[in-house]
Enzyme design. Structure first.
Site, PDB file in Angstrom:
ATOM      1  N   LYS A   7      -5.523   1.567  -1.476  1.00  0.00           N
ATOM      2  CA  LYS A   7      -6.076   2.761  -0.727  1.00  0.00           C
ATOM      3  C   LYS A   7      -6.705   3.695  -1.838  1.00  0.00           C
ATOM      4  CE  LYS A   7      -4.562   6.947   2.017  1.00  0.00           C
ATOM      5  NZ  LYS A   7      -3.224   7.342   2.394  1.00  0.00           N
ATOM      6  N   LYS A  34      -2.204   2.797  -4.269  1.00  0.00           N
ATOM      7  CA  LYS A  34      -3.040   3.943  -4.014  1.00  0.00           C
ATOM      8  C   LYS A  34      -3.518   4.660  -4.927  1.00  0.00           C
ATOM      9  CE  LYS A  34      -2.945   8.164  -1.220  1.00  0.00           C
ATOM     10  NZ  LYS A  34      -2.027   9.024  -0.049  1.00  0.00           N
ATOM     11  N   ASP A  92       3.908   6.945   1.557  1.00  0.00           N
ATOM     12  CA  ASP A  92       3.143   7.204   0.307  1.00  0.00           C
ATOM     13  C   ASP A  92       3.994   7.746  -0.800  1.00  0.00           C
ATOM     14  OD1 ASP A  92       1.430   6.505   2.440  1.00  0.00           O
ATOM     15  OD2 ASP A  92      -0.448   7.514   1.722  1.00  0.00           O
TER      16      ASP A  92
END
Lengths: 315, 280
Positions: free
Chosen positions: A251, A215, A151
């Site tokens: 996400k 995300k 991430d």
């Protein structure tokens, strides 16, 4: 790299491509997200939604006070969220800082959680303020320790000052590092991007650069995953699929604390990107407190009366 | 009177310091003793109860930690605010129950006095119900009362205001937070008392007030795993058994009281005994 044939990697082509994107109707996006949030999901649909949401949770601990013990406890919970009920699915992944990746991977494998991924936050999370060498080393460390998902945060300063190519090149570089070893999620920190237009722009920039997932946030800045922001990102992946036939995941992270919020997110996914996205490989929810609420709602559906937080683990 | 159109009050619930309508959208009619329509209060649902429990649970640690002196002051403040709105409460009690104005005034006076009386208990509890226990060893051994957590209460039908205060005050004196179901037939004074609470420094979530049907809500209160105790004084005795069975499932403390006395406060407190080594 071909970048889906949409850009050639040069500053000019990237800028040209981003210019072709339509703007976002802010009032329209807010209204649509608010309208979808009024959908009522009950009984068997709710049951399905709770289990689906559990399997999509990226169970997260990103605290300065994290210890190996806490991470191990989190991993145990990730594999069997409710120790008294084996029908509860495992979560999608655990999400930790990069020095905890090895501990998490080892413990997951030890307790039969090989199917649960380990996501590492990377590239000088949460601010993204470090030299590129540091960011590369940060990512390498996580990959070597066994992270299956990276991430990464983008450099918001560069993005907001229009240096899109710098952000693009960084994502491309980290993408190459990840190779086939790990999925790449790109974090925008939408709370710092100010406008929905920027969110849409950042979404396309990241997808073209090779992100597997986009995300919303780090969870350290509010507002985080608000429904309209998630809606804008879901529209971006839908449009990107229309252009390239490639499905990119989304996400939302931060601020999704209860079952109602999680189900609202699932409704957004279904109505915007489509039911194909209702799978852990294309939709994840970054959360820590959410899982307990999902479990309590699940218990309530089974037992017929409301559960108490005293009956689920604290972390 | 002129041709002015009446400004009618909307009676809503009181949850977490706010006045929401019931999530279910249901209301029921209440009528005066003479059968004249008065208002449409909310008929609370299971989800309203759940929201109230979440609020009460979140507020409990903070309220528990407030000093006894501070709790006493806040309870006294409730009495002050109630005193200032006597006329409104007298009106509401007479309109719904049909009692005389003198009787209603007496109830309001008693309610104010009762609040003052409970306010005085906050800093006396631990000295009067706690103990220093003699033990055969080098320890100080003492017992102090501690709050139980989140308590639900069902207020009696009448007296609607005094009964409500007897359902709320003894529970919060010792640091518990409360969800109270007001009198079904006469809920107006309860909802106006919520306005008193909202203007008197009681932290949000410490007192939550629902209106609705007792037979519907009592079993939900009893079976809810996150409610630690239940005061069923306001429930018809024939339904006590059923509620006690539902509450036994989660070891809930369920009591029914006949009067206002310190035992009512102590019922929802637990004794904590501490062994403290000496001479080391």
């Amino acid at each position: 790299m071909s970048y889906y044939g949409l850009v050639d990697g040069s500053d000019a082509s990237l800028k040209g491509f981003l210019k072709t994107l339509s703007g976002v109707d802010q009032v329209g996006a807010d209204a649509r997200a608010a309208m979808l949030a009024t959908r009522s999901i009950k009984t068997t649909s709710k049951r399905w939604a709770i289990d689906t949401a559990i399997s999509m949770v990226d169970l997260t601990t990103l605290e300065g006070a994290d210890t190996p013990g806490k991470v191990q406890a989190l991993c145990t919970k990730a594999v069997r969220p409710d120790p008294s009920d084996s029908t509860v699915p495992s979560v999608g992944a655990v999400c930790v800082y990069n020095d905890m990746v090895g501990i998490a991977r080892q413990h997951l494998d030890l307790i039969g959680g090989g199917h649960v991924g380990v996501a590492a936050v990377s590239t000088a999370f949460p601010s993204g303020r470090a030299s590129i060498e540091v960011k590369i080393q940060d990512t390498k460390d996580a990959l070597d320790a066994g992270a299956s998902e990276i991430d990464m945060v983008i450099d918001r300063g560069a993005f907001l000052s229009g240096k899109y190519i710098d952000v693009f090149n960084e994502i491309v570089l980290i993408r190459e590092l990840c190779g086939k070893r790990a999925h790449l999620k790109v974090i925008f920190e939408t709370g710092e991007l100010v406008t929905y237009d920027n969110v849409r722009k950042a979404s396309f920039l990241a997808m073209v650069a090779g992100a597997d997932f986009i995300k919303t946030s780090t969870g350290k800045v509010a507002p985080a995953a608000t429904p309209p922001v998630v809606l804008v990102m879901l529209e971006a992946v839908r449009d990107f699929y229309a252009m390239t036939q490639v499905r990119i995941g989304v996400k939302p992270a931060g601020g999704i604390r209860n079952t109602k919020d999680a189900i609202k997110q699932l409704v957004l996914v279904n109505e915007t990107a489509g039911p194909e996205w209702l799978t852990p490989s294309l939709f994840r929810i970054g959360a820590s407190a959410l899982l307990n609420d999902l479990l309590m709602q699940r218990m309530k559906m089974d037992d017929g009366y409301y559960a108490s937080p005293a009956y689920v683990t604290i972390d | 009177m002129s041709n002015r159109i009446d400004v009618k009050k909307t009676y809503k619930l009181f949850i977490n310091g706010a006045f929401p309508r019931t999530e279910s959208g249901r209301t029921y009619e209440i009528k005066s003793a003479k059968g004249v329509f008065i208002a449409n209060p909310c008929q609370a649902s299971r989800k309203d109860l759940k929201d109230a429990v979440v609020a009460a649970r979140a507020a409990q640690p903070g309220w528990n930690k407030a000093s006894a002196y501070n709790k006493g002051q806040i309870l006294y403040r409730l009495a002050e605010m109630l005193e200032g709105r006597r006329a409104q409460f007298v009106d509401e009690i007479t309109s719904v129950t049909g009692v005389t104005k003198i009787k209603a005034e007496k109830e309001v006076t008693e309610s104010v006095d009762r609040l003052v009386w409970y306010a005085g208990w906050t800093d006396k509890l631990s000295s009067l119900s706690g103990a220093l226990n003699p033990v055969a060893g080098p320890y100080y051994n003492f017992t102090i009362p501690e709050s139980m957590g989140v308590i639900a209460a069902i207020a009696p039908e009448t007296p609607s205001l005094l009964g409500l205060i007897d359902s709320i005050a003894p529970i919060i004196v010792g640091g518990n937070t409360v969800i109270v179901l007001a009198s079904t037939k006469a809920p107006l004074s309860a909802m106006s008392f919520a306005e008193v609470i909202a203007t008197s420094d009681v932290p949000a979530g410490v007192i939550n007030i629902l209106t609705g049907k007792k037979d519907e809500i009592a079993p939900w209160m009893a079976s809810h795993m996150d409610i630690d105790g239940l005061d069923i004084s306001g429930l018809a005795p024939k339904t006590h058994g059923e509620v006690r069975v539902a509450g036994a499932e989660n070891l809930k403390r369920i009591y029914s009281f006949k009067s206002a006395d310190p035992g009512r406060i102590l019922a929802f407190l637990e004794n904590k005994t501490v062994w403290h080594p000496i001479g080391l």
